[in-house]
Motif scaffolding. Structure first.
Motif, PDB file in Angstrom:
ATOM      1  N   TYR A  42      35.386  -1.209 -27.793  1.00 39.90           N
ATOM      2  CA  TYR A  42      34.756  -2.309 -27.039  1.00 39.90           C
ATOM      3  C   TYR A  42      34.270  -3.395 -28.000  1.00 39.90           C
ATOM      4  O   TYR A  42      33.933  -3.117 -29.158  1.00 39.90           O
ATOM      5  N   ARG A  73      31.531  -6.574 -28.284  1.00 43.27           N
ATOM      6  CA  ARG A  73      30.361  -7.180 -27.669  1.00 43.27           C
ATOM      7  C   ARG A  73      29.848  -8.270 -28.611  1.00 43.27           C
ATOM      8  O   ARG A  73      29.410  -7.992 -29.728  1.00 43.27           O
ATOM      9  N   HIS A 109      27.857 -12.312 -29.044  1.00 38.74           N
ATOM     10  CA  HIS A 109      26.944 -13.299 -28.454  1.00 38.74           C
ATOM     11  C   HIS A 109      27.277 -14.719 -28.891  1.00 38.74           C
ATOM     12  O   HIS A 109      26.545 -15.660 -28.615  1.00 38.74           O
ATOM     13  N   SER A 142      22.415 -12.125 -39.191  1.00 38.44           N
ATOM     14  CA  SER A 142      23.858 -12.320 -39.196  1.00 38.44           C
ATOM     15  C   SER A 142      24.239 -13.754 -39.576  1.00 38.44           C
ATOM     16  O   SER A 142      23.373 -14.596 -39.818  1.00 38.44           O
ATOM     17  N   ASP A 173      26.612 -15.253 -37.468  1.00 34.30           N
ATOM     18  CA  ASP A 173      27.043 -15.886 -36.210  1.00 34.30           C
ATOM     19  C   ASP A 173      25.929 -16.735 -35.598  1.00 34.30           C
ATOM     20  O   ASP A 173      24.781 -16.681 -35.998  1.00 34.30           O
ATOM     21  N   TYR A 233      22.223 -14.087 -34.826  1.00 35.81           N
ATOM     22  CA  TYR A 233      21.844 -12.816 -34.220  1.00 35.81           C
ATOM     23  C   TYR A 233      21.034 -12.023 -35.246  1.00 35.81           C
ATOM     24  O   TYR A 233      21.367 -12.023 -36.425  1.00 35.81           O
ATOM     25  N   HIS A 248      34.704  -6.800 -35.481  1.00 38.91           N
ATOM     26  CA  HIS A 248      33.691  -5.753 -35.661  1.00 38.91           C
ATOM     27  C   HIS A 248      32.776  -5.978 -36.860  1.00 38.91           C
ATOM     28  O   HIS A 248      32.000  -5.091 -37.218  1.00 38.91           O
ATOM     29  N   ARG A 274      29.026  -4.950 -42.010  1.00 37.00           N
ATOM     30  CA  ARG A 274      28.134  -4.816 -40.870  1.00 37.00           C
ATOM     31  C   ARG A 274      27.206  -3.627 -41.084  1.00 37.00           C
ATOM     32  O   ARG A 274      27.519  -2.718 -41.845  1.00 37.00           O
ATOM     33  N   GLY A 293      23.735  -0.057 -29.681  1.00 31.84           N
ATOM     34  CA  GLY A 293      24.627  -0.891 -30.493  1.00 31.84           C
ATOM     35  C   GLY A 293      23.992  -2.186 -30.975  1.00 31.84           C
ATOM     36  O   GLY A 293      24.344  -2.696 -32.044  1.00 31.84           O
ATOM     37  N   SER A 334      23.033  -2.648 -34.628  1.00 31.24           N
ATOM     38  CA  SER A 334      24.072  -2.578 -35.665  1.00 31.24           C
ATOM     39  C   SER A 334      24.648  -3.970 -35.883  1.00 31.24           C
ATOM     40  O   SER A 334      25.712  -4.330 -35.352  1.00 31.24           O
ATOM     41  N   LYS A 344      26.433  -7.234 -37.013  1.00 35.70           N
ATOM     42  CA  LYS A 344      27.730  -7.550 -37.614  1.00 35.70           C
ATOM     43  C   LYS A 344      27.586  -8.782 -38.511  1.00 35.70           C
ATOM     44  O   LYS A 344      26.630  -9.528 -38.404  1.00 35.70           O
ATOM     45  N   TRP A 345      28.570  -9.004 -39.389  1.00 31.93           N
ATOM     46  CA  TRP A 345      28.631 -10.207 -40.245  1.00 31.93           C
ATOM     47  C   TRP A 345      27.295 -10.462 -40.955  1.00 31.93           C
ATOM     48  O   TRP A 345      26.670 -11.517 -40.831  1.00 31.93           O
ATOM     49  N   TYR A 350      16.995  -6.165 -24.365  1.00 30.23           N
ATOM     50  CA  TYR A 350      17.118  -4.763 -24.804  1.00 30.23           C
ATOM     51  C   TYR A 350      15.791  -4.023 -24.833  1.00 30.23           C
ATOM     52  O   TYR A 350      15.468  -3.325 -25.799  1.00 30.23           O
TER      53      TYR A 350
HETATM   54  N1  MTE Z   1      25.851  -8.480 -34.356  1.00 30.57           N
HETATM   55  C1  MTE Z   1      26.009  -9.811 -34.341  1.00 30.57           C
HETATM   56  N2  MTE Z   1      25.927 -10.480 -35.498  1.00 30.57           N
HETATM   57  N3  MTE Z   1      26.236 -10.482 -33.187  1.00 30.57           N
HETATM   58  C2  MTE Z   1      26.310  -9.830 -31.986  1.00 30.57           C
HETATM   59  O1  MTE Z   1      26.529 -10.482 -30.953  1.00 30.57           O
HETATM   60  N4  MTE Z   1      26.157  -7.682 -30.794  1.00 30.57           N
HETATM   61  C3  MTE Z   1      25.462  -6.402 -30.843  1.00 30.57           C
HETATM   62  C4  MTE Z   1      25.837  -5.603 -32.080  1.00 30.57           C
HETATM   63  N5  MTE Z   1      25.785  -6.434 -33.255  1.00 30.57           N
HETATM   64  C5  MTE Z   1      26.130  -8.421 -31.957  1.00 30.57           C
HETATM   65  C6  MTE Z   1      25.925  -7.769 -33.204  1.00 30.57           C
HETATM   66  C7  MTE Z   1      25.661  -5.560 -29.675  1.00 30.57           C
HETATM   67  S1  MTE Z   1      24.715  -5.908 -28.303  1.00 30.57           S
HETATM   68  C8  MTE Z   1      26.482  -4.460 -29.693  1.00 30.57           C
HETATM   69  S2  MTE Z   1      26.569  -3.414 -28.391  1.00 30.57           S
HETATM   70  C9  MTE Z   1      27.337  -4.179 -30.875  1.00 30.57           C
HETATM   71  O2  MTE Z   1      27.149  -5.125 -31.927  1.00 30.57           O
HETATM   72  C10 MTE Z   1      28.807  -4.211 -30.504  1.00 30.57           C
HETATM   73  O3  MTE Z   1      29.593  -3.920 -31.620  1.00 30.57           O
HETATM   74  P1  MTE Z   1      31.174  -4.047 -31.533  1.00 30.57           P
HETATM   75  O4  MTE Z   1      31.519  -5.403 -31.014  1.00 30.57           O
HETATM   76  O5  MTE Z   1      31.653  -3.789 -32.918  1.00 30.57           O
HETATM   77  O6  MTE Z   1      31.637  -2.979 -30.579  1.00 30.57           O
END
Ligand code: MTE
Ligand code: MO
Length: 401
Positions: free
Chosen positions: A59, A61, A63, A169, A171, A181, A212, A217, A225, A228, A230-231, A251
């Motif tokens: 999946y 996800r 923003h 992040s 983004d 984020y 991802h 990340r 999630g 966790s 990303k970027w 959340y």
């Molecule tokens: N990290 C960043 N930088 N931006 C995001 O939008 N979304 C979060 C999280 N980390 C997000 C993020 C949310 S709500 C979830 S559920 C997971 O990343 C989704 O990770 P995936 O896209 O690798 O499945």
């Protein structure tokens, strides 16, 4: 548009777009015309076809738009805040640390939100039961990274009062008014090697892809999630938990009595561990099955590294129950408390093969090793953000030809 450089995505993913924005799904899937964050999940049946979820079917996800990091030599994470020796962490520094590999299930707090919204409207992206995936993550342990800036293992506070580790992040998202984020976890978790928090650069044995979190990340096993990040752009050691939108205004789990008129965000803690969850994935509500035995198969997972003690399956709406078999590796029965043979942060598949009545309401519920059980009805756990729908999963099937 800002979404004109999205990566390619597998056409089998189902896009969960806000209705007002949805274009032709097939066009959107090619990444060419997306005009909002890409949010998509695989089909239920694809989800349970392999214990390790293929990256394409994992999946997604987001923003905001997927950032583009093309100069990996110059990419670095700044580590700052309540520490004596701030540091720029380059990829070569991360690669030089011991490499750990952790199999962990990541689950969005909004998994199964669509079903919750049928009780009463909720705010958020709609998801069926596949807003999760199980991947093999490799990278450096955050505990080792923090040692590089002078924070020893098993620290709950730095001398200058740092108690939380914030991940910021690259983004940009609407909710942060165009800012990045971000999220945080307690320093005690970040510096505990047994918590297995990773700065991951590989997913399923390959360089982590853009969707991802390329190039780096955070993976916080056992936690929703959303934490966790990303970027990764920076890691800040801070006194209070992160004040970002996704920690303070999203959340959080509210009681059913709270609505948009009386909500007071500061009364609740940000959600961290995921509660016990399971879902049937071999069947859809619309299924007409052939007479004879059917396979009821799905996933079960809990937060905090708690294993799955049991999964109960009913074919009569919950009047009588069968205990499902459980496994992680095919053909090997799963035992929750045997560390050597089970992946503690990963989901467990369950399976029951049985005859079913003509009109069957099939139900599944899991119990974790702390004896936590799933709530029976979604109505009682309804919350305005539509998170943590862990109610008994029900599927209606008919036997026909
Ligand atoms: N990290 C960043 N930088 N931006 C995001 O939008 N979304 C979060 C999280 N980390 C997000 C993020 C949310 S709500 C979830 S559920 C997971 O990343 C989704 O990770 P995936 O896209 O690798 O499945
Ligand atoms: Mo999420």
């Amino acid at each position: 548009s800002e979404y004109s450089q999205e990566p390619p995505r597998h056409p089998c993913l189902r896009i969960n777009a806000k209705a007002s924005f949805s274009l032709s799904l097939s066009l959107e899937n090619m990444g060419a015309f997306t005009i909002e964050p890409f949010n998509a999940e695989p089909r239920r049946s694809d989800l349970v076809s392999s214990y390790v979820t293929p990256v394409d079917f994992f999946y997604k996800r987001n923003h905001g738009p997927i950032p583009i990091i093309d100069d990996i030599e110059r990419y670095c994470v700044s580590i700052t805040g309540l520490i004596d020796h701030p540091k720029l962490l380059f990829m070569k520094d991360v690669w030089n640390l011991p490499k750990y590999t952790v199999t962990a299930t990541l689950q969005c707090a909004g998994n199964r939100r669509t079903a919750m919204s049928k009780t009463k409207t909720v705010k958020g992206v709609g998801w069926d039961v596949a807003a999760l995936g199980n991947a093999v993550w490799s990278g450096a342990k955050l505990a080792d990274v923090l040692e590089l800036v002078g924070i020893p293992k098993l620290t709950s506070a730095t001398p200058s009062g740092g108690k939380h580790v914030e991940f910021v992040s690259i983004d940009k998202c609407k909710e942060e008014n165009g800012g990045p984020y971000k999220a945080s976890i307690p320093l005690s978790q970040a510096t505990n090697p047994l918590a297995d928090v990773l700065l991951a650069y590989e997913m399923n044995g390959e360089t982590i892809n853009r969707d991802h979190g390329y190039p780096l990340r955070v993976v916080v096993p056992g936690v929703i999630g959303a934490r966790s990040v990303k970027w990764l752009d920076s890691i800040n050691i801070i006194a209070e938990e992160c004040q970002g939108f996704f920690m303070q205004k999203d959340y959080k789990m509210f009681p059913p009595s709270v609505n948009w008129d009386n909500i007071n965000w500061s009364t609740r803690k940000p959600q961290m561990d995921f509660p016990v969850q399971c879902a049937i994935c071999s069947l859809e509500d619309s299924n007409i099955v052939k007479p004879g035995k059917i396979t009821i198969k799905g996933y079960a997972v809990s937060g905090g590294g708690r294993g799955i003690e049991r999964v109960d399956v009913s074919i009569d709406g919950g009047k009588t129950w069968l205990e499902a078999s459980r496994f992680q590796k095919a053909g090997m029965p799963y035992i929750a408390d045997d560390d050597s043979s089970s992946d503690k942060w990963a989901w467990v598949f369950f399976e029951v093969v049985t005859d079913v009545p003509k009109n069957a309401e099939i139900v599944a519920k899991a119990v974790d090793i702390a004896s936590n059980v799933q709530p029976e009805n979604v109505e009682n756990i309804w919350n305005l953000r539509g998170i943590l729908n862990t109610s008994w999963h029900r599927v209606h099937v008919r036997v026909g030809h």
